[in-house]
Each structure stands twice: as structure tokens, then as C-alpha cells.
Design an enzyme around this catalytic site. Structure first.
Site, PDB file in Angstrom:
ATOM      1  N   ASN A 297      -5.249  12.497   0.723  1.00 50.56           N
ATOM      2  CA  ASN A 297      -4.363  11.645   1.530  1.00 50.56           C
ATOM      3  C   ASN A 297      -5.220  10.851   2.512  1.00 50.56           C
ATOM      4  OD1 ASN A 297      -1.649  10.789   2.135  1.00 50.56           O
ATOM      5  ND2 ASN A 297      -1.818  11.877   4.082  1.00 50.56           N
ATOM      6  N   LYS A 298      -4.588  10.031   3.293  1.00 51.01           N
ATOM      7  CA  LYS A 298      -5.287   9.151   4.228  1.00 51.01           C
ATOM      8  C   LYS A 298      -6.315   9.919   5.056  1.00 51.01           C
ATOM      9  CE  LYS A 298      -5.006   5.599   4.497  1.00 51.01           C
ATOM     10  NZ  LYS A 298      -5.967   4.796   3.708  1.00 51.01           N
TER      11      LYS A 298
ATOM     12  N   ARG B 253       0.862  -1.179   0.000  1.00 46.54           N
ATOM     13  CA  ARG B 253       0.000   0.000   0.000  1.00 46.54           C
ATOM     14  C   ARG B 253       0.897   1.227   0.000  1.00 46.54           C
ATOM     15  NH1 ARG B 253       2.496   1.920   3.638  1.00 46.54           N
ATOM     16  NH2 ARG B 253       0.977   3.583   3.714  1.00 46.54           N
ATOM     17  N   GLY B 254       0.271   2.404  -0.154  1.00 42.16           N
ATOM     18  CA  GLY B 254       1.061   3.630  -0.285  1.00 42.16           C
ATOM     19  C   GLY B 254       1.225   3.913  -1.768  1.00 42.16           C
ATOM     20  N   ALA B 255       1.022   5.182  -2.147  1.00 37.25           N
ATOM     21  CA  ALA B 255       0.900   5.534  -3.567  1.00 37.25           C
ATOM     22  C   ALA B 255       2.057   5.031  -4.441  1.00 37.25           C
ATOM     23  CB  ALA B 255       0.750   7.045  -3.697  1.00 37.25           C
TER      24      ALA B 255
ATOM     25  N   ASP C 141      -1.823  10.715  -1.906  1.00 33.06           N
ATOM     26  CA  ASP C 141      -2.200   9.664  -2.864  1.00 33.06           C
ATOM     27  C   ASP C 141      -2.539  10.256  -4.223  1.00 33.06           C
ATOM     28  OD1 ASP C 141      -2.977   8.761   0.030  1.00 33.06           O
ATOM     29  OD2 ASP C 141      -2.464   6.993  -1.155  1.00 33.06           O
TER      30      ASP C 141
ATOM     31  N   ARG D  44      -7.558  -0.339  -6.819  1.00 32.79           N
ATOM     32  CA  ARG D  44      -7.810   0.730  -5.834  1.00 32.79           C
ATOM     33  C   ARG D  44      -7.977   2.030  -6.619  1.00 32.79           C
ATOM     34  NH1 ARG D  44      -4.250   1.048  -0.547  1.00 32.79           N
ATOM     35  NH2 ARG D  44      -6.106   2.151   0.158  1.00 32.79           N
TER      36      ARG D  44
ATOM     37  N   GLN E 156      -1.806   2.286   9.942  1.00 36.02           N
ATOM     38  CA  GLN E 156      -0.511   2.367   9.234  1.00 36.02           C
ATOM     39  C   GLN E 156       0.526   3.141  10.057  1.00 36.02           C
ATOM     40  OE1 GLN E 156      -3.480   2.908   7.813  1.00 36.02           O
ATOM     41  NE2 GLN E 156      -3.511   2.464   5.633  1.00 36.02           N
TER      42      GLN E 156
HETATM   43  O1  MRU Z   1      -4.429   3.222   2.179  1.00 36.82           O
HETATM   44  P1  MRU Z   1      -2.949   3.420   2.019  1.00 36.82           P
HETATM   45  O2  MRU Z   1      -2.168   2.879   3.170  1.00 36.82           O
HETATM   46  O3  MRU Z   1      -2.467   2.935   0.679  1.00 36.82           O
HETATM   47  O4  MRU Z   1      -2.787   4.970   2.025  1.00 36.82           O
HETATM   48  C1  MRU Z   1      -1.554   5.596   2.059  1.00 36.82           C
HETATM   49  C2  MRU Z   1      -1.657   6.982   2.492  1.00 36.82           C
HETATM   50  O5  MRU Z   1      -2.669   7.617   2.378  1.00 36.82           O
HETATM   51  C3  MRU Z   1      -0.482   7.582   3.118  1.00 36.82           C
HETATM   52  O6  MRU Z   1      -0.920   8.631   3.924  1.00 36.82           O
HETATM   53  C4  MRU Z   1       0.525   8.187   2.257  1.00 36.82           C
HETATM   54  O7  MRU Z   1       0.833   9.427   2.703  1.00 36.82           O
HETATM   55  C5  MRU Z   1       0.177   8.445   0.869  1.00 36.82           C
HETATM   56  S1  MRU Z   1       0.901   7.254  -0.069  1.00 36.82           S
HETATM   57  C6  MRU Z   1       2.541   7.599   0.101  1.00 36.82           C
END
Ligand code: MRU
Length: 361
Positions: free
Chosen positions: A254-255, A55-57, A244, A98, A203
């Protein structure tokens, strides 16, 4: 980054490809065990994105690129047209894994363009593998540069708040929001990090805390609702988060929970920075309103998962009444007006249309 295992230290990327096998650090197991997951075709690799083994962009983007390369490797080779049809179907499948992280779409399109640019199956295979590898290398390189640019914002003794995990586990290497912190630490600056736990998938409590521990950075995990109060008490000097997807006007997805941290930071006159590679910018999203926000299974909110000391296994425990339902939105959008700057591999820019457009000239 280097991972300290029982009796050795080893350098790992978050995801990589060997032959036609994609390998990745299995993130739901962290911090309780460190295991490598192997995926043998684009469908398995796609499901690893959906199920958040990765996970993570940036890490999602690199994985999507490798999944596309797997599709090209396994596509019929007797006819170029058939190969293209097979790969286009795979692209649709991978895109559906996703919806929010722009890097996934960036990577799928790049490998697809490489296939379109070839005129026979052999050339398509070579070009797809090279492109997928290039996406992963570019991600690692961009994050390294983000660290070098962002480090200049960090003063010795800074206490920095971050949300979710935008460290090296969220990318191929180095990370976005955590990369400047790692560089500052290397340069001998003392840095302290508050890691929001980041409900519902934690996370921050699991991944960011583990990464910071591996890097030897002093930190504390805080419950998601603590940040406003510690900002008001003057205990936070700066906020850095990842992203993201960034819209053309500087709005940042973002999250979930990032928006409220940004509003609280502004209220308390604390600089709020976003760190992201330019592959996260989506010029087709004119503003945050155009960014699709993922809604995930309600069970992620209704249950907590964690390591059980007595069974020695990961267990899932229900915390809410049997008949209650949950709304599980995975991301939010922070309007550009709350953001002091966006740290990219090309430098630190203002979150507005003009500065963002300039990055692509
Ligand atoms: O749902 P995730 O764990 O894939 O989301 C990741 C995020 O939103 C993180 O905050 C992150 O900052 C962005 S991806 C590097």
C-alpha cells in the site's frame, strides 16, 4: 458517490466511458476545482494513469479496462489477426503505466482474454466493451459490499485512522477503506477520521479530506509523523487502509508509510485492517517480496504543489536545496503479521495463505 457542486448535487463515478471517450474526475485538481478530463484513445488514457490524473488501485484497473476497450475500438477491423496484434501492443503499453496496482494487470488481462475469446473483429469489439464495463461495475459492487462487511467492525464513537486515499476516488465508487466508514455513518454511528496527509502527493490531505467533507464525516488531517503519538495517547480506536496489491500469503502493498502505521498500531494494541476487493489479490506474488514497488520522479518530494491564493492557480514550490536529490518510493509492504483482517467483498478474512486461497475456490 454524490458530489456537492455549486448549486446542485450530482452522482459521479470516478471514471466512465461514453462511445470511445473515457471520462474521469481529474484528481490533481481536487480539492481546488472539480473538472472532468476526456481521453480519446488508449495512449491518452494510459498517460492519465501514469500522470495520476486517476489513481488508486480500483480506479486504475477500471481505467485500464476502458483503455483496452478504446484500443479494440480503434484497431484495424479488416483482419482479426491484425486486430489482435494492435490490441496486444496496446496491452503492453497500458501495463507499463504503473507497476504496483494489481487491478491494472487484472483488467488488461480480462479484456485481452475477451478479445482472444472472439473469432472476428465485430465480436471482439462487443466483448471488449462489455468486459471493460463489467470490470468497472464489479469494482463498484465489490466496494459497496466491503462497506457492508467492514461496517460491523466499527463501534459508535470510533476514531479511525487512515492513510492515503482509499475512498471512492480510488475506485469506481464507494471506496475500500472509507466504504465501511460511509456505511457506519449512514447507519447513524458517530465516526471520526484522522487522515494522514500522505507525503509526497498528499492524497490524504487533498482527496480523503475532500471526500470526507463531501460526505459530512468529521475528520482532521494529520501530518504523517503524528500517528504514533496519537496512538500512544489512546486517541485512535482502529486503523483501516486500502491496498494496491495483496500477496498470496497476506502481505499487503500500500502507499508508502503504511508499514510504519501497522507496526505502530500493533505496538499500541490497535486493530489494523486492510480493505480491498479480491481483484487486488495477486496469487502469483507468493509474498510481499514479489511485489514490484514503483519509484516515481524525485521532483514529487523536492517540490510541493498547491493552490496559491495570490495567483489563483496551482503552483509548484521547491522546498529543498537546489543540489539535493530525493528517493521517491511510492509503496511499501506490510507483513501479514501486523494485519488483523482483510475486508473483502466476500467477507473479512485472516491475512494468510489458506484464507486467501479459499476466496478463489
Ligand atoms: O499512488 P496511488 O495514489 O495510486 O496509491 C493509492 C494507494 O496506495 C492508496 O493507499 C490506496 O489504499 C490503495 S488503492 C485503493
Amino acid at each position: 458517490m454524490n458530489v456537492k457542486l455549486e448549486n446542485r448535487v450530482q452522482h459521479y463515478r470516478t471514471v466512465w466511458m461514453e462511445g470511445d471517450v473515457v471520462r474521469m474526475i481529474d484528481q490533481p485538481k481536487i480539492p481546488h476545482s472539480f473538472e472532468i478530463l476526456e481521453l480519446h484513445d488508449y495512449k491518452e488514457t494510459g498517460m492519465a494513469i501514469r500522470n495520476m490524473n486517476i489513481r488508486g488501485a480500483g480506479a486504475i484497473g477500471a481505467t485500464a479496462g476502458y483503455a483496452m476497450a478504446q484500443a479494440v475500438l480503434h484497431a484495424p477491423k479488416d483482419d482479426y489477426g491484425k486486430l489482435v496484434g494492435y490490441v496486444e501492443e496496446a496491452a503492453g503499453y497500458i501495463r507499463s503505466m504503473r507497476p504496483t496496482a494489481q487491478n491494472l494487470f487484472y483488467a488488461v488481462d480480462k479484456v485481452l482474454d475477451a478479445v482472444y475469446g472472439a473469432d472476428n473483429p465485430e465480436a471482439a469489439v462487443i466483448s471488449a466493451i462489455k468486459t471493460a464495463q463489467g470490470i468497472a461495475d464489479e469494482d463498484a459492487d465489490s466496494c459497496k459490499r466491503i462497506g457492508e462487511h467492514g461496517e460491523k467492525l466499527i463501534k459508535d464513537g470510533y476514531r479511525i485512522l487512515t492513510h492515503c486515499n482509499a475512498g471512492w476516488l480510488a475506485f469506481v465508487d464507494y471506496g475500500s477503506a472509507l466504504s465501511p466508514i460511509y456505511v457506519a455513518d449512514e447507519k447513524g454511528k458517530k465516526v471520526f477520521v484522522y487522515a494522514d496527509e500522505t507525503r509526497p502527493r498528499l492524497q490524504g490531505a487533498r482527496l480523503t479530506a475532500w471526500e470526507l467533507g463531501q460526505q459530512g464525516i468529521e475528520h482532521k488531517i494529520i501530518a504523517d509523523n503524528v500517528s504514533g503519538w496519537i496512538m500512544q495517547l489512546g486517541m485512535v480506536d482502529m486503523v483501516i487502509v486500502g491496498s494496491d496489491r495483496i500477496a498470496a500469503n497476506g502481505d499487503v502493498a500500500n502507499k508508502i508509510g503504511t508499514y510504519e502505521k501497522a507496526v505502530l498500531a500493533k505496538e499500541n494494541r490497535i486493530p489494523f485492517y486492510v480493505a480491498a476487493p479480491t481483484s487486488t489479490i495477486d496469487l502469483d506474488s507468493k509474498s510481499g517480496k514479489d511485489i514490484p514497488i514503483e519509484e516515481r520522479d524525485e521532483d514529487e518530494v523536492l517540490y510541493v504543489r498547491g493552490y496559491c491564493n495570490s495567483t489563483g492557480k496551482m503552483e509548484k514550490v521547491r522546498v529543498s536545496p537546489k543540489d539535493s536529490h530525493a528517493l521517491n518510493l511510492a509503496f511499501d509492504v506490510t507483513p501479514a503479521k501486523y494485519i488483523k483482517g482483510i475486508i473483502t467483498e466476500k467477507g473479512i478474512i485472516k491475512p494468510n495463505k489458506k484464507s486467501i486461497a479459499k476466496l478463489f475456490k
